[in-house]
Design an enzyme around this catalytic site. Sequence first.
Site, PDB file in Angstrom:
ATOM      1  N   HIS A  20       0.836  -1.201   0.000  1.00  0.00           N
ATOM      2  CA  HIS A  20       0.000   0.000   0.000  1.00  0.00           C
ATOM      3  C   HIS A  20       0.874   1.255   0.000  1.00  0.00           C
ATOM      4  O   HIS A  20       0.687   2.154  -0.822  1.00  0.00           O
ATOM      5  CB  HIS A  20      -0.916  -0.046   1.225  1.00  0.00           C
ATOM      6  CG  HIS A  20      -1.721   1.181   1.459  1.00  0.00           C
ATOM      7  ND1 HIS A  20      -3.063   1.233   1.195  1.00  0.00           N
ATOM      8  CD2 HIS A  20      -1.399   2.397   1.953  1.00  0.00           C
ATOM      9  CE1 HIS A  20      -3.529   2.432   1.497  1.00  0.00           C
ATOM     10  NE2 HIS A  20      -2.526   3.161   1.974  1.00  0.00           N
ATOM     11  N   GLU A  21       1.826   1.311   0.909  1.00  0.00           N
ATOM     12  CA  GLU A  21       2.697   2.491   1.002  1.00  0.00           C
ATOM     13  C   GLU A  21       3.625   2.614  -0.195  1.00  0.00           C
ATOM     14  O   GLU A  21       3.866   3.713  -0.692  1.00  0.00           O
ATOM     15  CB  GLU A  21       3.498   2.456   2.304  1.00  0.00           C
ATOM     16  CG  GLU A  21       2.660   2.614   3.548  1.00  0.00           C
ATOM     17  CD  GLU A  21       1.846   3.903   3.576  1.00  0.00           C
ATOM     18  OE1 GLU A  21       2.291   4.927   3.005  1.00  0.00           O
ATOM     19  OE2 GLU A  21       0.756   3.890   4.153  1.00  0.00           O
ATOM     20  N   HIS A  24       1.887   4.260  -3.127  1.00  0.00           N
ATOM     21  CA  HIS A  24       1.806   5.720  -3.041  1.00  0.00           C
ATOM     22  C   HIS A  24       3.083   6.333  -3.629  1.00  0.00           C
ATOM     23  O   HIS A  24       3.029   7.282  -4.413  1.00  0.00           O
ATOM     24  CB  HIS A  24       1.662   6.189  -1.586  1.00  0.00           C
ATOM     25  CG  HIS A  24       0.316   5.988  -0.993  1.00  0.00           C
ATOM     26  ND1 HIS A  24      -0.834   6.516  -1.529  1.00  0.00           N
ATOM     27  CD2 HIS A  24      -0.061   5.344   0.142  1.00  0.00           C
ATOM     28  CE1 HIS A  24      -1.864   6.189  -0.760  1.00  0.00           C
ATOM     29  NE2 HIS A  24      -1.419   5.476   0.260  1.00  0.00           N
TER      30      HIS A  24
END
Length: 105
Positions: A20-21, A24
């Site tokens: 997820h990170e 980004h």
Amino acid sequence: MEFLDAVFVVAVIVMSAVIHEVMHGVAAEQLGDPTARLLGRITLNPISHLDPFGSVILPFILVFTQAPIFFAWAKPVTYNPYNLRPGRFSEAIVAAAGPLSNLAI
């Protein structure tokens, strides 16, 4: 839940938070901001993303107490919105990249 099952569940959730990170940062880099790469945050190595409480301690507590919800978090990836290419939705794309990766997983 047995110990090995708990370790497996926590490992899957932690890697989901890491992906997820990373997404980004990847989205920001694709839109012109190299900040995440320069800080070494575009990596699947969980060590650079782990938050001791949110990535390890809390997930184990939730698993062993058989909580009805389960979540974890990682250290957020830094990006500079001023480095993004001009566009109406650049920041929204960076913001949506993480949750969309979770849906894909």
